[in-house]
Design a protein around this motif. Structure first.
Motif, PDB file in Angstrom:
ATOM      1  N   GLY A 100       0.823  -1.189   0.000  1.00 39.92           N
ATOM      2  CA  GLY A 100       0.000   0.000   0.000  1.00 39.92           C
ATOM      3  C   GLY A 100       0.860   1.242   0.000  1.00 39.92           C
ATOM      4  O   GLY A 100       2.070   1.180   0.210  1.00 39.92           O
ATOM      5  N   ASP A 107      -4.951  -0.068   3.629  1.00 37.42           N
ATOM      6  CA  ASP A 107      -4.505  -0.193   2.248  1.00 37.42           C
ATOM      7  C   ASP A 107      -3.336  -1.157   2.077  1.00 37.42           C
ATOM      8  O   ASP A 107      -2.973  -1.490   0.955  1.00 37.42           O
ATOM      9  CB  ASP A 107      -4.093   1.176   1.689  1.00 37.42           C
ATOM     10  CG  ASP A 107      -5.288   2.100   1.502  1.00 37.42           C
ATOM     11  OD1 ASP A 107      -5.070   3.329   1.435  1.00 37.42           O
ATOM     12  OD2 ASP A 107      -6.425   1.600   1.432  1.00 37.42           O
ATOM     13  N   TYR A 108      -2.744  -1.578   3.166  1.00 38.30           N
ATOM     14  CA  TYR A 108      -1.566  -2.440   3.107  1.00 38.30           C
ATOM     15  C   TYR A 108      -1.957  -3.898   3.290  1.00 38.30           C
ATOM     16  O   TYR A 108      -2.839  -4.224   4.083  1.00 38.30           O
ATOM     17  CB  TYR A 108      -0.558  -2.025   4.180  1.00 38.30           C
ATOM     18  CG  TYR A 108       0.019  -0.651   3.938  1.00 38.30           C
ATOM     19  CD1 TYR A 108      -0.717   0.496   4.217  1.00 38.30           C
ATOM     20  CD2 TYR A 108       1.306  -0.487   3.417  1.00 38.30           C
ATOM     21  CE1 TYR A 108      -0.195   1.765   3.986  1.00 38.30           C
ATOM     22  CE2 TYR A 108       1.833   0.782   3.195  1.00 38.30           C
ATOM     23  CZ  TYR A 108       1.066   1.894   3.466  1.00 38.30           C
ATOM     24  OH  TYR A 108       1.583   3.145   3.238  1.00 38.30           O
ATOM     25  N   ASP A 109      -1.277  -4.768   2.548  1.00 38.44           N
ATOM     26  CA  ASP A 109      -1.652  -6.183   2.524  1.00 38.44           C
ATOM     27  C   ASP A 109      -0.838  -7.057   3.471  1.00 38.44           C
ATOM     28  O   ASP A 109      -1.332  -8.084   3.948  1.00 38.44           O
ATOM     29  CB  ASP A 109      -1.476  -6.727   1.102  1.00 38.44           C
ATOM     30  CG  ASP A 109      -2.363  -6.011   0.097  1.00 38.44           C
ATOM     31  OD1 ASP A 109      -1.881  -5.671  -0.994  1.00 38.44           O
ATOM     32  OD2 ASP A 109      -3.552  -5.788   0.427  1.00 38.44           O
TER      33      ASP A 109
END
Length: 121
Positions: A100, A107-109
């Motif tokens: 992200g 938003d970060y995986d």
């Protein structure tokens, strides 16, 4: 799947410096935007900095501008957070994240386990 491992945390006096490292498990991490977040005791997780895939775009939280710098080393699949002029308010667990770009943690995986930074006055 990308695994992230932070290191470099520790205890330091106010005004000191630390460099955090985030090593990614695979070369595919080169395809991801990367970021750093932190969580202080009793507080929500907050954005610290992020860097684009190319490394040409970076963003830093207002509270860390001029003191913290994010960078990345593609050869080592590693992202760094250089922290200077540390303050007691910087005390937190610092997390590395991938996938992200920006201030929203959602938003970060991928996330690392975190590394503790303690700044004493």
């Amino acid at each position: 799947q990308v695994q992230l491992a932070e290191s470099g945390g520790g205890s330091v006096q106010a005004g000191g410096s630390l460099r955090l490292s985030c090593a990614a498990s695979t070369r595919t991490s080169r395809k991801y935007d990367m970021g750093w977040f932190r969580r202080a005791p009793g507080k929500e997780r907050e954005f610290v900095a992020c860097i684009s895939v190319s490394g040409q775009l970076t963003m830093h939280a207002d509270s860390t501008k001029g003191r913290f710098t994010i960078s990345r080393d593609y050869a080592r699949n590693t992202v760094y957070l250089q922290m200077n002029s540390l303050k007691p308010d910087d005390t937190a667990v610092y997390y590395c994240a991938a996938g992200g770009y920006g201030v929203q943690s959602s938003d970060y995986d991928y996330w690392g386990q975190g590394t503790q930074v303690t700044v004493s006055s």
